[in-house]
Motif scaffolding. Structure first.
Motif, PDB file in Angstrom:
ATOM      1  N   LEU A  73      41.900  31.503  34.793  1.00 51.08           N
ATOM      2  CA  LEU A  73      40.883  30.719  35.504  1.00 51.08           C
ATOM      3  C   LEU A  73      39.478  30.958  34.968  1.00 51.08           C
ATOM      4  CD1 LEU A  73      42.084  31.126  39.199  1.00 51.08           C
ATOM      5  CD2 LEU A  73      42.142  29.043  37.822  1.00 51.08           C
ATOM      6  N   THR A  74      39.200  32.190  34.563  1.00 47.00           N
ATOM      7  CA  THR A  74      37.841  32.545  34.148  1.00 47.00           C
ATOM      8  C   THR A  74      37.659  32.605  32.639  1.00 47.00           C
ATOM      9  OG1 THR A  74      38.294  34.929  34.169  1.00 47.00           O
ATOM     10  CG2 THR A  74      37.546  33.938  36.262  1.00 47.00           C
ATOM     11  N   GLN A  75      38.743  32.307  31.891  1.00 41.72           N
ATOM     12  CA  GLN A  75      38.747  32.483  30.434  1.00 41.72           C
ATOM     13  C   GLN A  75      38.339  33.910  30.079  1.00 41.72           C
ATOM     14  OE1 GLN A  75      36.788  29.383  31.403  1.00 41.72           O
ATOM     15  NE2 GLN A  75      38.855  28.588  31.571  1.00 41.72           N
ATOM     16  N   GLY A  76      38.835  34.841  30.869  1.00 41.38           N
ATOM     17  CA  GLY A  76      38.529  36.254  30.659  1.00 41.38           C
ATOM     18  C   GLY A  76      39.565  36.930  29.787  1.00 41.38           C
ATOM     19  N   ARG A  77      39.394  38.222  29.618  1.00 44.74           N
ATOM     20  CA  ARG A  77      40.343  39.024  28.844  1.00 44.74           C
ATOM     21  C   ARG A  77      40.709  40.255  29.651  1.00 44.74           C
ATOM     22  NH1 ARG A  77      39.887  39.668  23.975  1.00 44.74           N
ATOM     23  NH2 ARG A  77      40.804  41.719  23.734  1.00 44.74           N
ATOM     24  N   LEU A  78      41.846  40.825  29.317  1.00 43.52           N
ATOM     25  CA  LEU A  78      42.354  41.981  30.035  1.00 43.52           C
ATOM     26  C   LEU A  78      42.292  43.243  29.180  1.00 43.52           C
ATOM     27  CD1 LEU A  78      45.674  40.568  31.577  1.00 43.52           C
ATOM     28  CD2 LEU A  78      43.367  40.496  32.538  1.00 43.52           C
ATOM     29  N   ARG A  79      42.122  44.336  29.850  1.00 46.21           N
ATOM     30  CA  ARG A  79      42.366  45.650  29.255  1.00 46.21           C
ATOM     31  C   ARG A  79      43.375  46.318  30.191  1.00 46.21           C
ATOM     32  NH1 ARG A  79      38.455  50.249  26.792  1.00 46.21           N
ATOM     33  NH2 ARG A  79      38.352  48.654  25.196  1.00 46.21           N
ATOM     34  N   VAL A  80      44.583  46.514  29.684  1.00 42.65           N
ATOM     35  CA  VAL A  80      45.642  47.129  30.472  1.00 42.65           C
ATOM     36  C   VAL A  80      45.610  48.629  30.189  1.00 42.65           C
ATOM     37  CG1 VAL A  80      48.081  47.119  31.044  1.00 42.65           C
ATOM     38  CG2 VAL A  80      46.980  44.999  30.306  1.00 42.65           C
ATOM     39  N   VAL A  96      40.553  55.905  35.823  1.00 46.40           N
ATOM     40  CA  VAL A  96      40.373  54.449  35.931  1.00 46.40           C
ATOM     41  C   VAL A  96      38.889  54.122  36.081  1.00 46.40           C
ATOM     42  CG1 VAL A  96      40.824  52.412  37.368  1.00 46.40           C
ATOM     43  CG2 VAL A  96      42.687  54.001  36.816  1.00 46.40           C
ATOM     44  N   ALA A  97      38.188  54.861  36.933  1.00 47.42           N
ATOM     45  CA  ALA A  97      36.753  54.617  37.127  1.00 47.42           C
ATOM     46  C   ALA A  97      35.980  54.841  35.824  1.00 47.42           C
ATOM     47  CB  ALA A  97      36.211  55.517  38.238  1.00 47.42           C
ATOM     48  N   GLN A  98      36.341  55.895  35.074  1.00 48.59           N
ATOM     49  CA  GLN A  98      35.686  56.154  33.783  1.00 48.59           C
ATOM     50  C   GLN A  98      35.932  55.015  32.802  1.00 48.59           C
ATOM     51  OE1 GLN A  98      37.266  59.928  32.515  1.00 48.59           O
ATOM     52  NE2 GLN A  98      36.093  61.085  34.015  1.00 48.59           N
ATOM     53  N   GLU A  99      37.182  54.540  32.760  1.00 47.44           N
ATOM     54  CA  GLU A  99      37.524  53.437  31.846  1.00 47.44           C
ATOM     55  C   GLU A  99      36.763  52.174  32.222  1.00 47.44           C
ATOM     56  OE1 GLU A  99      39.292  51.862  28.491  1.00 47.44           O
ATOM     57  OE2 GLU A  99      39.343  53.932  29.171  1.00 47.44           O
ATOM     58  N   ALA A 100      36.666  51.897  33.520  1.00 50.28           N
ATOM     59  CA  ALA A 100      35.941  50.710  33.983  1.00 50.28           C
ATOM     60  C   ALA A 100      34.468  50.776  33.595  1.00 50.28           C
ATOM     61  CB  ALA A 100      36.086  50.550  35.500  1.00 50.28           C
ATOM     62  N   ALA A 101      33.888  51.949  33.679  1.00 51.51           N
ATOM     63  CA  ALA A 101      32.474  52.106  33.335  1.00 51.51           C
ATOM     64  C   ALA A 101      32.259  52.073  31.829  1.00 51.51           C
ATOM     65  CB  ALA A 101      31.944  53.417  33.917  1.00 51.51           C
ATOM     66  N   THR A 102      33.140  52.691  31.079  1.00 50.29           N
ATOM     67  CA  THR A 102      32.984  52.805  29.627  1.00 50.29           C
ATOM     68  C   THR A 102      33.229  51.477  28.920  1.00 50.29           C
ATOM     69  OG1 THR A 102      33.711  55.102  29.725  1.00 50.29           O
ATOM     70  CG2 THR A 102      33.785  54.060  27.581  1.00 50.29           C
ATOM     71  N   TRP A 103      34.171  50.702  29.377  1.00 53.39           N
ATOM     72  CA  TRP A 103      34.572  49.491  28.643  1.00 53.39           C
ATOM     73  C   TRP A 103      33.437  48.510  28.508  1.00 53.39           C
ATOM     74  CZ3 TRP A 103      38.059  45.168  30.783  1.00 53.39           C
ATOM     75  CH2 TRP A 103      38.374  44.265  29.746  1.00 53.39           C
ATOM     76  N   PRO A 104      32.697  47.981  29.335  1.00 56.75           N
ATOM     77  CA  PRO A 104      32.648  48.001  30.787  1.00 56.75           C
ATOM     78  C   PRO A 104      33.401  46.815  31.409  1.00 56.75           C
ATOM     79  CG  PRO A 104      30.636  47.050  29.972  1.00 56.75           C
ATOM     80  CD  PRO A 104      31.501  47.374  28.761  1.00 56.75           C
ATOM     81  N   ALA A 105      34.098  47.077  32.495  1.00 58.34           N
ATOM     82  CA  ALA A 105      34.860  46.047  33.202  1.00 58.34           C
ATOM     83  C   ALA A 105      33.969  45.320  34.206  1.00 58.34           C
ATOM     84  CB  ALA A 105      36.037  46.692  33.930  1.00 58.34           C
ATOM     85  N   ASP A 106      34.337  44.077  34.489  1.00 54.07           N
ATOM     86  CA  ASP A 106      33.695  43.314  35.560  1.00 54.07           C
ATOM     87  C   ASP A 106      34.494  43.430  36.856  1.00 54.07           C
ATOM     88  OD1 ASP A 106      31.714  42.220  33.821  1.00 54.07           O
ATOM     89  OD2 ASP A 106      33.157  40.711  33.162  1.00 54.07           O
ATOM     90  N   LEU A 107      35.790  43.748  36.718  1.00 52.98           N
ATOM     91  CA  LEU A 107      36.698  43.771  37.865  1.00 52.98           C
ATOM     92  C   LEU A 107      37.892  44.662  37.521  1.00 52.98           C
ATOM     93  CD1 LEU A 107      37.584  42.390  40.641  1.00 52.98           C
ATOM     94  CD2 LEU A 107      38.839  40.768  39.197  1.00 52.98           C
ATOM     95  N   ILE A 108      38.422  45.335  38.529  1.00 52.91           N
ATOM     96  CA  ILE A 108      39.680  46.073  38.407  1.00 52.91           C
ATOM     97  C   ILE A 108      40.701  45.357  39.287  1.00 52.91           C
ATOM     98  CG2 ILE A 108      40.893  48.251  38.840  1.00 52.91           C
ATOM     99  CD1 ILE A 108      38.122  49.645  38.557  1.00 52.91           C
TER     100      ILE A 108
END
Length: 171
Positions: free
Chosen positions: A28-35, A99-111
């Motif tokens: 929907l958002t034309q986003g990308r994932l980091r698994v 998970v919180a570190q990965e979200a901040a480092t990547w940086p993620a918009d959403l988990i």
């Protein structure tokens, strides 16, 4: 909006539901994932306890993590979603902190992650990894619940008693 979606997985059916929802959202958002899959101290200790020795256990945990990530990558690519995978095997803290570190480092918009939705005794005994991630996350979190039949073990289902018409009953 939500272009970079972090999806922690652990191989459970609820994690799969979280991945499926993240794939739908990324479309929907034309986003990308980091698994993201983490081998933390607790999972390593539980595996050692189950097998009785450490030996090549870390190697086996890594292989299983790689397999989970490969399956998730294939699902996202089949859906036409950009995806990358991360295996965190540092065993440097609890999963929610990793998970919180990965979200901040990547940086993620959403988990986005699946949750069993445990309540009562099940939650007290098993804890809630999803709740900890929610508390520590530096970005919004979308929790995807397991279907009702999966989220409540038999012992947690409310007792229903059918009484004659007119009798009082409490559930």
């Amino acid at each position: 909006m939500y272009q970079r979606i972090l999806v922690p997985i652990d191989g459970s059916p609820t994690a799969r539901r979280g991945l499926d929802e993240a794939i739908r959202l990324a479309k929907l958002t034309q986003g990308r994932l980091r698994v993201f899959h983490a081998i933390d101290d607790l999972s390593f200790a539980l595996a050692v306890d189950a097998y009785g020795y450490a030996g090549d256990l870390l190697k086996v945990l890594r292989e299983n993590g790689d397999r989970l990530l490969e399956e998730a990558r294939d699902s996202a690519k089949t859906a036409g979603i950009g995806v990358e995978t991360v295996l965190c095997d540092r065993r440097s803290g609890p999963v929610h902190e990793l998970v919180a570190q990965e979200a901040a480092t990547w940086p993620a918009d959403l988990i986005v992650l699946g949750t069993h939705g445990r309540r009562g005794v099940g939650r007290a005994i098993m804890g809630s990894c999803a709740e900890h991630i929610l508390r520590y996350a530096p970005v919004p979190v979308l929790l995807v619940r397991a279907p009702e039949a999966q989220s409540k073990p038999e012992a947690e289902k409310p007792l229903r008693v059918h009484l004659p018409t007119g009798a009082l009953a409490f559930e």
